[in-house]
Write a protein that holds these residues in place. Structure first.
Motif, PDB file in Angstrom:
ATOM      1  N   GLN A  43      -8.944 -62.873 -19.684  1.00  0.00           N
ATOM      2  CA  GLN A  43      -9.241 -63.109 -21.094  1.00  0.00           C
ATOM      3  C   GLN A  43      -9.206 -64.606 -21.368  1.00  0.00           C
ATOM      4  N   VAL A  44      -9.929 -64.999 -22.390  1.00  0.00           N
ATOM      5  CA  VAL A  44      -9.851 -66.383 -22.847  1.00  0.00           C
ATOM      6  C   VAL A  44      -8.817 -66.439 -23.954  1.00  0.00           C
ATOM      7  N   PRO A  45      -7.648 -67.062 -23.699  1.00  0.00           N
ATOM      8  CA  PRO A  45      -6.604 -67.104 -24.725  1.00  0.00           C
ATOM      9  C   PRO A  45      -7.099 -67.803 -25.990  1.00  0.00           C
ATOM     10  N   PHE A  46      -6.482 -67.503 -27.120  1.00  0.00           N
ATOM     11  CA  PHE A  46      -6.837 -68.119 -28.388  1.00  0.00           C
ATOM     12  C   PHE A  46      -6.807 -69.642 -28.257  1.00  0.00           C
ATOM     13  N   SER A  47      -7.852 -70.281 -28.768  1.00  0.00           N
ATOM     14  CA  SER A  47      -7.998 -71.743 -28.804  1.00  0.00           C
ATOM     15  C   SER A  47      -8.062 -72.372 -27.415  1.00  0.00           C
ATOM     16  N   GLN A  48      -8.328 -71.555 -26.385  1.00  0.00           N
ATOM     17  CA  GLN A  48      -8.458 -72.077 -25.030  1.00  0.00           C
ATOM     18  C   GLN A  48      -9.893 -71.874 -24.542  1.00  0.00           C
ATOM     19  N   ASP A  49     -10.240 -72.526 -23.460  1.00  0.00           N
ATOM     20  CA  ASP A  49     -11.600 -72.451 -22.932  1.00  0.00           C
ATOM     21  C   ASP A  49     -11.706 -71.581 -21.684  1.00  0.00           C
ATOM     22  N   ALA A  50     -10.723 -71.655 -20.821  1.00  0.00           N
ATOM     23  CA  ALA A  50     -10.807 -70.978 -19.523  1.00  0.00           C
ATOM     24  C   ALA A  50     -10.192 -69.580 -19.587  1.00  0.00           C
ATOM     25  N   ALA A  51     -10.876 -68.632 -18.939  1.00  0.00           N
ATOM     26  CA  ALA A  51     -10.352 -67.267 -18.854  1.00  0.00           C
ATOM     27  C   ALA A  51      -9.145 -67.231 -17.919  1.00  0.00           C
ATOM     28  N   SER A  52      -8.193 -66.358 -18.228  1.00  0.00           N
ATOM     29  CA  SER A  52      -6.951 -66.316 -17.466  1.00  0.00           C
ATOM     30  C   SER A  52      -6.370 -64.915 -17.489  1.00  0.00           C
ATOM     31  N   TYR A  53      -5.536 -64.627 -16.480  1.00  0.00           N
ATOM     32  CA  TYR A  53      -4.763 -63.387 -16.496  1.00  0.00           C
ATOM     33  C   TYR A  53      -3.604 -63.474 -17.487  1.00  0.00           C
ATOM     34  N   TYR A  54      -3.233 -64.695 -17.846  1.00  0.00           N
ATOM     35  CA  TYR A  54      -1.959 -64.908 -18.508  1.00  0.00           C
ATOM     36  C   TYR A  54      -2.106 -65.064 -20.034  1.00  0.00           C
TER      37      TYR A  54
END
Length: 497
Positions: free
Chosen positions: A42-53
């Protein structure tokens, strides 16, 4: 109040994480959960890169395990807890405990069939926990054989201890599964197992997440939390939703997500047909409250209250349709055009009627009545009254209903008290101020040969309740859904837009 994550700015900035709960039926389809949720970046809120975290997961026990540990939620079939509470000298609870243990080992074997070492580790974990449970229950039996100790004084703790087993099992297994796929999962055990301290609910959550780095760790959390307040005594089987909600509020989550085996739809697809329902898509916490009152498993009302007060968006998603955004529940939503959003209800509702002409003009008459209903432990869905009659519409088992009737008859010796099994069907929406809606709904039920025994509609017009015969429940749901949703111009226009 400053949240944990705001204090720990070196670990998590700007509260960009979500807290997500996975239901028991979904947990049993662990490969789907793995691929559709955990390994789906998922792309965390206000972030650009997708992550598991930047995601915290609260997990329920695998399907059927809590029923086996306590009692079956729908049929009442006794589990370990119910059998232990009977204090049968044949000790049938031991056989049931062994049965549950084997269920857990079978799940481990299926999950880790290709990873023998991991399976053994998972087996050792749950076997150790269950051995502790067995020792504890046997020792408690011995203690309670003395007249100074009464089993009833300890049963709520037994219930909490047994509840913890299902969630501990699923959370531990989930961490092992994720680590096999190179995800840095972290087991957060809120069951307080073998601890000599007891914290409050808030303190326990705060302490558990005090050193979590959400940027690099994926916490997998037990749905059960052991705390001074005793979640089971207050929320019973809704404890995992309370844990989910509390984690979201304490950590200051941006969004709370519930993953279920189905969408939050306009009706039960099993009743009206999968092709005739559609996901609600967007609604508000007022609608969620009405659903919770009916016992619908969207979210426990007290859990929803915590999210609502902190203005945290709640999303209900279908585990098996990961591309779908699901249904968003928020504070500030009201449908653009008045409409019914969902047809829901409950079967096995008890209509308890007290008729007494002596109540006319006596404003204090109902106080004892209300106290007894509260003491009985049954849940009031709604009630109505006129000059000489009060009717409660209740959810609860027959034993509690019988207890309540006996106490009411003792308190109101001159009253005529009767009980009848009914069903409640409700039309619910964020704005149902549709002229002629009651007439349309009543006509739909009449055309389906459903007799309306009672009807309730509050001035706010967010729900409309119909009491019908229990055997008419399915027919009533289908008739109302067909008239108020499937053939509603507003819904049709939205579908074709």
């Amino acid at each position: 109040m400053m949240t944990i994550m705001e204090k720990n700015t070196n670990r998590v900035a700007n509260n960009i994480h979500s807290v997500e709960k996975i239901g028991g039926t979904s947990m049993s389809s662990y490969n789907d959960v793995l691929n559709n949720i955990w390994l789906r970046k998922q792309v965390p809120f206000s972030q650009d890169a997708a992550s598991y975290y930047q995601r915290i997961f609260v997990v329920s026990a695998y399907s059927g395990l809590t029923n086996a540990l306590l009692e079956h939620k729908k049929t009442g079939e006794p589990g370990v807890y119910a059998l232990f509470a009977e204090m049968d000298e044949n000790r049938p609870w031991q056989g049931k405990l062994n049965e549950v243990m084997q269920m857990m080992l079978d799940i481990n074997s299926d999950m880790f069939s290709e990873h023998e070492l991991v399976r053994k580790r998972a087996d050792q974990f749950i076997q150790g926990r269950m051995a502790d449970v067995k020792d504890c229950l046997e020792n408690l039996e011995v203690v309670c054989s003395f007249g100074h100790f009464h089993l009833d004084d300890h049963l709520h703790r037994v219930r909490e201890m047994l509840s913890a087993m299902g969630e501990a099992h699923s959370a531990y297994n989930s961490v092992q599964l994720l680590r096999l796929h190179d995800v840095n999962a972290r087991f957060i055990d809120l069951t307080n197992w073998r601890s000599d301290t007891q914290k409050s609910f808030d303190e326990h959550i705060t302490y558990a997440f005090s050193d979590v780095d959400l940027a690099t760790e994926m916490p997998i959390v037990t749905g059960y939390t052991q705390c001074r307040e005793g979640l089971m005594s207050t929320y019973d089987r809704g404890y995992s939703e309370m844990t989910f909600s509390k984690i979201a509020t304490v950590t200051g989550a941006r969004e709370a997500v519930i993953h279920k085996e189905y969408h939050l739809s306009t009706a039960d697809p099993m009743l009206v047909g999968a092709n005739n329902v559609q996901p609600i898509g967007l609604t508000n916490y007022d609608v969620a409250d009405q659903l919770a009152n009916l016992g619908m498993e969207a979210i426990h009302p007290r859990a929803a209250a915590g999210l609502r007060k902190r203005n945290i968006i709640l999303r209900v998603k279908n585990t098996f349709e990961p591309e779908h955004n699901g249904t968003e529940i928020r504070n500030d939503y009201s449908s653009k055009k008045p409409k019914v959003e969902i047809i829901a209800g409950a079967r096995n509702v008890w209509g308890l009627e007290i008729f007494d002409q002596d109540m006319v003009g006596d404003s204090s008459y109902g106080q004892k009545m209300n106290d007894l209903v509260l003491e009985s432990g049954v849940r009031v869905l709604t009630k109505d009254f006129n000059a000489n009659t009060v009717t409660f519409y209740l959810k609860g088992n027959k034993r509690r209903i019988n207890w309540l009737m006996d106490r009411l008859q003792q308190a109101y010796a001159g009253a005529d008290i009767r009980v009848e099994k009914l069903a409640l069907v409700s039309a619910i929406g964020s704005d149902m101020k549709v002229p002629g809606l009651l007439k349309s709904a009543s006509s739909a039920l009449s055309d389906a040969n459903v007799n309306i025994l009672s009807v309730h509609q509050a001035m706010r017009q967010v729900d409309m309740m119909f009491l019908v015969a229990d055997q008419d429940y399915g027919t009533a749901v289908k008739a109302l859904h067909s008239q108020l949703v499937e053939h509603c111009d507003t819904w049709v226009a939205e579908q074709t837009a």
